[in-house]
Design a protein around this motif. Structure first.
Motif, mmCIF file in Angstrom:
data_model
loop_
_atom_site.group_PDB
_atom_site.id
_atom_site.type_symbol
_atom_site.label_atom_id
_atom_site.label_comp_id
_atom_site.label_asym_id
_atom_site.label_seq_id
_atom_site.Cartn_x
_atom_site.Cartn_y
_atom_site.Cartn_z
ATOM 1 N N VAL A 148 -5.089 -0.020 -3.668
ATOM 2 C CA VAL A 148 -5.635 -0.393 -2.586
ATOM 3 C C VAL A 148 -7.265 -0.436 -2.674
ATOM 4 O O VAL A 148 -7.749 0.408 -3.492
ATOM 5 C CB VAL A 148 -5.175 0.410 -1.550
ATOM 6 C CG1 VAL A 148 -5.875 1.845 -1.867
ATOM 7 C CG2 VAL A 148 -5.731 0.251 -0.110
ATOM 8 N N GLY A 149 -8.035 -1.176 -2.005
ATOM 9 C CA GLY A 149 -9.320 -1.186 -1.892
ATOM 10 C C GLY A 149 -9.824 -0.127 -1.079
ATOM 11 O O GLY A 149 -9.311 0.387 0.004
ATOM 12 N N ALA A 150 -11.049 0.455 -1.727
ATOM 13 C CA ALA A 150 -11.591 1.780 -0.878
ATOM 14 C C ALA A 150 -12.271 1.474 0.083
ATOM 15 O O ALA A 150 -12.344 2.308 1.386
ATOM 16 C CB ALA A 150 -12.753 2.298 -1.787
ATOM 17 N N GLU A 151 -12.354 -0.090 0.607
ATOM 18 C CA GLU A 151 -13.107 -0.421 1.618
ATOM 19 C C GLU A 151 -11.936 -1.367 2.509
ATOM 20 O O GLU A 151 -12.710 -2.116 3.617
ATOM 21 C CB GLU A 151 -14.388 -1.211 1.408
ATOM 22 C CG GLU A 151 -15.581 -0.538 0.790
ATOM 23 C CD GLU A 151 -15.921 0.882 1.478
ATOM 24 O OE1 GLU A 151 -16.158 0.750 2.634
ATOM 25 O OE2 GLU A 151 -16.108 1.781 0.602
ATOM 26 N N ASP A 152 -10.931 -1.068 2.435
ATOM 27 C CA ASP A 152 -9.827 -2.115 3.111
ATOM 28 C C ASP A 152 -9.617 -1.425 4.282
ATOM 29 O O ASP A 152 -9.209 -0.450 4.706
ATOM 30 C CB ASP A 152 -8.626 -1.734 2.202
ATOM 31 C CG ASP A 152 -7.409 -2.601 2.784
ATOM 32 O OD1 ASP A 152 -7.545 -3.099 3.979
ATOM 33 O OD2 ASP A 152 -6.568 -3.020 2.089
ATOM 34 N N PRO A 153 -10.038 -2.075 5.570
ATOM 35 C CA PRO A 153 -9.931 -1.619 6.662
ATOM 36 C C PRO A 153 -8.462 -1.600 7.398
ATOM 37 O O PRO A 153 -8.117 -1.227 8.110
ATOM 38 C CB PRO A 153 -10.749 -2.654 7.624
ATOM 39 C CG PRO A 153 -10.923 -3.784 6.798
ATOM 40 C CD PRO A 153 -10.685 -3.525 5.455
ATOM 41 N N VAL A 154 -7.737 -2.578 6.726
ATOM 42 C CA VAL A 154 -6.108 -2.684 7.136
ATOM 43 C C VAL A 154 -5.488 -1.530 6.474
ATOM 44 O O VAL A 154 -4.516 -0.950 7.106
ATOM 45 C CB VAL A 154 -5.654 -3.897 6.550
ATOM 46 C CG1 VAL A 154 -4.130 -4.044 7.116
ATOM 47 C CG2 VAL A 154 -6.554 -5.152 7.012
ATOM 48 N N MET A 155 -5.830 -0.861 5.540
ATOM 49 C CA MET A 155 -5.098 0.230 4.728
ATOM 50 C C MET A 155 -6.191 1.195 4.605
ATOM 51 O O MET A 155 -6.605 1.587 3.565
ATOM 52 C CB MET A 155 -4.386 -0.044 3.472
ATOM 53 C CG MET A 155 -3.424 -1.134 3.690
ATOM 54 S SD MET A 155 -1.994 -0.388 4.494
ATOM 55 C CE MET A 155 -1.099 -1.927 4.959
ATOM 56 N N PRO A 156 -6.850 1.854 5.696
ATOM 57 C CA PRO A 156 -7.609 2.827 5.582
ATOM 58 C C PRO A 156 -7.436 4.392 4.802
ATOM 59 O O PRO A 156 -6.344 4.643 4.586
ATOM 60 C CB PRO A 156 -8.266 2.998 7.010
ATOM 61 C CG PRO A 156 -6.976 2.802 7.725
ATOM 62 C CD PRO A 156 -6.334 1.676 7.293
ATOM 63 N N SER A 157 -8.419 5.136 4.803
ATOM 64 C CA SER A 157 -8.385 6.353 4.010
ATOM 65 C C SER A 157 -7.000 7.086 4.772
ATOM 66 O O SER A 157 -6.310 7.914 4.160
ATOM 67 C CB SER A 157 -9.521 7.132 3.981
ATOM 68 O OG SER A 157 -9.930 7.351 5.367
ATOM 69 N N ALA A 158 -7.018 7.171 6.192
ATOM 70 C CA ALA A 158 -5.936 7.813 6.756
ATOM 71 C C ALA A 158 -4.640 7.301 6.477
ATOM 72 O O ALA A 158 -3.649 8.184 6.298
ATOM 73 C CB ALA A 158 -6.146 7.788 8.334
ATOM 74 N N GLN A 159 -4.432 5.927 6.232
ATOM 75 C CA GLN A 159 -3.199 5.236 6.093
ATOM 76 C C GLN A 159 -2.810 5.835 4.612
ATOM 77 O O GLN A 159 -1.702 5.941 4.238
ATOM 78 C CB GLN A 159 -3.178 3.899 6.143
ATOM 79 C CG GLN A 159 -1.725 3.275 5.876
ATOM 80 C CD GLN A 159 -0.835 3.880 6.693
ATOM 81 O OE1 GLN A 159 -0.825 3.978 7.873
ATOM 82 N NE2 GLN A 159 0.441 3.777 6.107
ATOM 83 N N GLN A 160 -3.645 5.870 3.667
ATOM 84 C CA GLN A 160 -3.589 6.174 2.256
ATOM 85 C C GLN A 160 -3.289 7.463 2.084
ATOM 86 O O GLN A 160 -2.178 7.691 1.254
ATOM 87 C CB GLN A 160 -4.972 6.073 1.446
ATOM 88 C CG GLN A 160 -5.405 4.538 1.479
ATOM 89 C CD GLN A 160 -6.808 4.419 0.922
ATOM 90 O OE1 GLN A 160 -7.236 5.053 0.027
ATOM 91 N NE2 GLN A 160 -7.726 3.432 1.146
ATOM 92 N N ALA A 161 -3.750 8.497 2.899
ATOM 93 C CA ALA A 161 -3.409 9.818 2.934
ATOM 94 C C ALA A 161 -1.903 10.020 3.412
ATOM 95 O O ALA A 161 -0.989 10.700 2.697
ATOM 96 C CB ALA A 161 -4.439 10.731 3.788
ATOM 97 N N ALA A 162 -1.623 9.245 4.553
ATOM 98 C CA ALA A 162 -0.167 9.191 4.849
ATOM 99 C C ALA A 162 1.060 8.761 3.998
ATOM 100 O O ALA A 162 1.950 9.542 3.701
ATOM 101 C CB ALA A 162 -0.114 8.378 6.051
ATOM 102 N N PHE A 163 0.427 7.855 3.152
ATOM 103 C CA PHE A 163 1.469 7.254 2.036
ATOM 104 C C PHE A 163 1.536 8.446 0.931
ATOM 105 O O PHE A 163 2.715 8.655 0.505
ATOM 106 C CB PHE A 163 0.860 5.888 1.556
ATOM 107 C CG PHE A 163 1.618 5.334 0.281
ATOM 108 C CD1 PHE A 163 2.828 4.717 0.642
ATOM 109 C CD2 PHE A 163 0.993 5.573 -0.863
ATOM 110 C CE1 PHE A 163 3.369 4.096 -0.508
ATOM 111 C CE2 PHE A 163 1.805 5.203 -1.964
ATOM 112 C CZ PHE A 163 3.038 4.326 -1.868
#
Length: 225
Positions: A148-163
């Motif tokens: 995932v891209g670090a600046e991806d607004p569709v998959m932001p850091s909160a979503q990455q953390a949940a995954f």
């Protein structure tokens, strides 16, 4: 999104099989070329269709079609099952050597068969760190790679953390690669559409992500002579 997903039926070399999930815009020429790429190292890789042969070009139409699809895992799971049924019917390889790789919406589709307990050897998802129903990730019995891209607004850091929390709690063999500076769809070349905020092609990161996917497939479903 009626009917079963279509599959690009051009002949490919024999070997392990990998379903390739397209991005939200559907089965474009870019996606067909992406499905062809695994054929070079020896994989059979059909690409399934999300929109019944259409490729939404309006920046507003694509999220309008994909958001309901991603809102619940039922439809994405149905698409994943249909794609796997096609792969299992492929006569050029024996059973049990199947991986799922997807980009964007197709990456979300690639994850769902694993959560459904399908016998996959690997799952690769680009720009799709989506989470599933509580507890279902424990059914995933193969390595999962996500990029995932670090600046991806569709998959932001909160979503990455949940995954990552979902994968970790389930005891999955998971990896998440975050590409610094990359936006959403960093792997998709420009195709003449109007610019969309938060979306942008980054060729260097696209190449790195592809190398990571090839490494995942080589590790989990190696091509044998």
């Amino acid at each position: 999104m009626r009917g079963p997903p279509a599959v690009d039926s051009r002949t490919r070399t024999g070997g392990p099989r990998s379903a390739v999930g397209p991005e939200g815009m559907g089965l474009s020429d870019v996606e067909r070329d992406r499905a062809d790429a695994p054929a070079e190292p020896g994989y059979v890789a059909p690409a399934f269709d999300l929109h019944g042969g259409r490729c939404p070009s309006d920046p507003e139409e694509m999220p309008a079609r994909c958001t309901p699809l991603l809102a619940g895992s039922g439809r994405t799971r149905d698409i994943g099952r249909a794609a796997l049924d096609v792969l299992r019917a492929e006569p050029r390889n024996g059973p049990g050597r199947i991986a799922a790789v997807g980009y964007g919406t197709g990456g979300a589709v690639a994850l769902e068969p694993g959560r459904d307990g399908a016998g996959l050897r690997a799952i690769g998802a680009v720009n799709a760190v989506t989470t599933g129903r509580p507890g279902e990730a424990s059914r995933i019995r193969c390595p999962v790679w996500a990029g995932v891209g670090a600046e991806d607004p569709v998959m932001p850091s909160a979503q990455q953390a949940a995954f990552t929390a979902e994968m970790q709690a389930a005891g999955v063999d998971w990896r998440l690669v975050v590409y610094g500076g990359a936006l959403h769809a960093f792997h998709h070349p420009p195709v003449g559409r109007a610019a969309v905020p938060g979306v942008g092609h980054r060729p260097l990161h696209a190449q790195r992500a592809w190398r990571d996917i090839v490494g995942l497939l080589s590790e989990c479903v190696p091509v044998t002579p």
